[in-house]
Design a protein around this motif. Structure first.
Motif, mmCIF file in Angstrom:
data_model
loop_
_atom_site.group_PDB
_atom_site.id
_atom_site.type_symbol
_atom_site.label_atom_id
_atom_site.label_comp_id
_atom_site.label_asym_id
_atom_site.label_seq_id
_atom_site.Cartn_x
_atom_site.Cartn_y
_atom_site.Cartn_z
ATOM 1 N N ARG A 281 0.949 -1.184 -0.129
ATOM 2 C CA ARG A 281 -0.139 0.055 -0.014
ATOM 3 C C ARG A 281 0.805 1.263 0.010
ATOM 4 O O ARG A 281 0.569 2.277 -0.602
ATOM 5 C CB ARG A 281 -0.927 0.059 1.220
ATOM 6 C CG ARG A 281 -1.881 -0.989 1.056
ATOM 7 C CD ARG A 281 -2.705 -1.237 2.308
ATOM 8 N NE ARG A 281 -3.280 0.170 3.015
ATOM 9 C CZ ARG A 281 -4.642 0.374 2.749
ATOM 10 N NH1 ARG A 281 -5.374 -0.163 1.838
ATOM 11 N NH2 ARG A 281 -5.037 1.549 3.243
ATOM 12 N N GLU A 284 2.040 1.941 -3.353
ATOM 13 C CA GLU A 284 0.927 2.440 -4.226
ATOM 14 C C GLU A 284 0.730 3.959 -3.799
ATOM 15 O O GLU A 284 0.501 4.616 -4.781
ATOM 16 C CB GLU A 284 -0.250 1.656 -3.879
ATOM 17 C CG GLU A 284 -0.119 0.072 -4.417
ATOM 18 C CD GLU A 284 -1.296 -0.673 -3.898
ATOM 19 O OE1 GLU A 284 -1.404 -1.730 -4.320
ATOM 20 O OE2 GLU A 284 -1.967 -0.278 -3.005
ATOM 21 N N ASN A 288 1.199 6.438 -6.649
ATOM 22 C CA ASN A 288 -0.377 6.864 -7.499
ATOM 23 C C ASN A 288 -0.999 7.888 -6.299
ATOM 24 O O ASN A 288 -1.981 8.487 -6.670
ATOM 25 C CB ASN A 288 -1.258 5.784 -7.724
ATOM 26 C CG ASN A 288 -0.547 4.492 -8.597
ATOM 27 O OD1 ASN A 288 -0.015 4.768 -9.444
ATOM 28 N ND2 ASN A 288 -0.497 3.599 -7.982
ATOM 29 N N SER A 292 -4.153 0.978 -3.307
ATOM 30 C CA SER A 292 -5.230 0.585 -4.014
ATOM 31 C C SER A 292 -5.506 -1.298 -3.614
ATOM 32 O O SER A 292 -6.454 -1.790 -3.882
ATOM 33 C CB SER A 292 -5.092 0.364 -5.528
ATOM 34 O OG SER A 292 -3.836 -0.162 -5.840
#
Length: 330
Positions: A281, A284, A288, A292
């Motif tokens: 996580r 991510e 990003n 997700s």
């Protein structure tokens, strides 16, 4: 030598397991429990080794098929469970994702917490959770078991106290952690019972995989039958197990049966995947701006295992499914 503990009983019943994990024999006439073995290691270990060699030669009449589902964790309960965070790149990553600088001291002085040790989960026992909002996560690690360690033991003297090695799933409730740590008093509710591999082994079983007080081999983690990560436990381990023992024994003696964990195994090479959901996580978030991958849900299963060069399981597997907590009726 490979050892395990059979149900039932709070401390289990000691058995010796063959190298290929196919056969086992009772060791009760030598040592009733693993804790007894550790308390009397110098006297008991040579006799157990003889039994182990006879089992591997198939020279025993009283042997039976080894069934991991009948095992408790090798130590169903322990006098002490201290978990380190030896893979500092993992710590750095977690802090980076939330925009926090990591103190330079983390590279010189290990992080360690004292966890729940009065009752461990069996290797295949479900993880009972009352509320999924707590953020259920697995943490795949290596752990060692010591004999009696004197206070202020130096690093150079610490390795001789490593008697057994296991795998561990250090279950974490991620969404409970921030509020607990904010109090400045460490983990408690956010760290429920851990589970260990069905088999504990002496370091010599690993051959040249065991060197520098580290396990130089890949640790395989599957989530719902899909490979989640397989980092090499000997790579990027900032503090080896001798250093972790030295750290733990700075101001206290460690009793025989003390378990010390490595913390989540993690490689800087992100192609190896992760050994916990939190790390994925965080990657991510960095890439990003948001995570997700969800934390574990009811019905999700994690499997943790390590294989040798011939693709044989070394410790057996930890395989656990998250289920709703059911209050027991008394």
């Amino acid at each position: 030598m490979k050892l395990a503990s059979l149900k039932p009983g709070r401390d289990g019943k000691l058995i010796v397991v063959s190298k290929d994990l196919k056969w086992a024999t009772s060791a009760h006439h030598i040592a009733p429990t693993l804790q007894y073995t550790l308390d009397n290691w110098d006297n008991v270990e040579p006799i157990l080794q003889d039994l182990y060699h006879a089992l591997n030669k198939k020279a025993l009449e009283h042997r039976f098929v080894f069934q991991p589902q009948h095992c408790t964790s090798p130590l169903p309960r322990a006098y002490q469970w201290a978990d380190g965070s030896a893979y500092v790149n993992h710590v750095e990553l977690v802090r980076k994702a939330r925009g926090a600088e990591m103190p330079k001291s983390f590279w010189q002085d290990p992080l360690m917490y004292q966890g729940m040790s009065d009752k461990f989960l069996d290797p295949e026992q479900p993880i009972e959770i009352e509320d999924l909002d707590w953020g259920v996560d697995f943490e795949a690690e290596i752990a060692i078991i010591t004999d009696d360690v004197p206070m202020a033991t130096k690093v150079d003297d610490a390795a001789q106290h490593i008697k057994l090695i296991m795998l561990v799933n250090d279950v974490s409730l991620r969404n409970l952690i921030p509020d607990e740590l904010a109090k400045g008093f460490g983990f408690f509710q956010s760290k429920p019972a851990s589970a260990f591999s069905p088999v504990a082994i002496t370091p010599d079983e690993l051959g040249d995989i065991w060197r520098e007080n580290k396990v130089h081999n890949r640790l395989n983690v599957h989530l719902n039958q899909q490979l989640f990560g397989n980092p090499n436990a000997g790579v990027d381990m900032t503090f080896d197990f001798a250093q972790l023992i030295h750290h733990a024994a700075k101001s206290r003696e460690l009793s025989a049966g003390t378990i010390i964990g490595s913390g989540t195994v993690s490689n800087q090479d992100r192609q190896s995947g992760s050994c916990c959901i939190a790390e994925k996580r965080m990657l991510e978030i960095i890439e990003n701006g948001k995570p997700s991958t969800p934390f574990m849900q009811y019905g999700d299963t994690v499997k943790i295992e390590m294989f040798d060069a011939q693709d044989y399981s070394i410790f057996g597997a930890i395989e656990q499914t998250v289920v709703p907590f059911q209050k027991q009726k008394h």
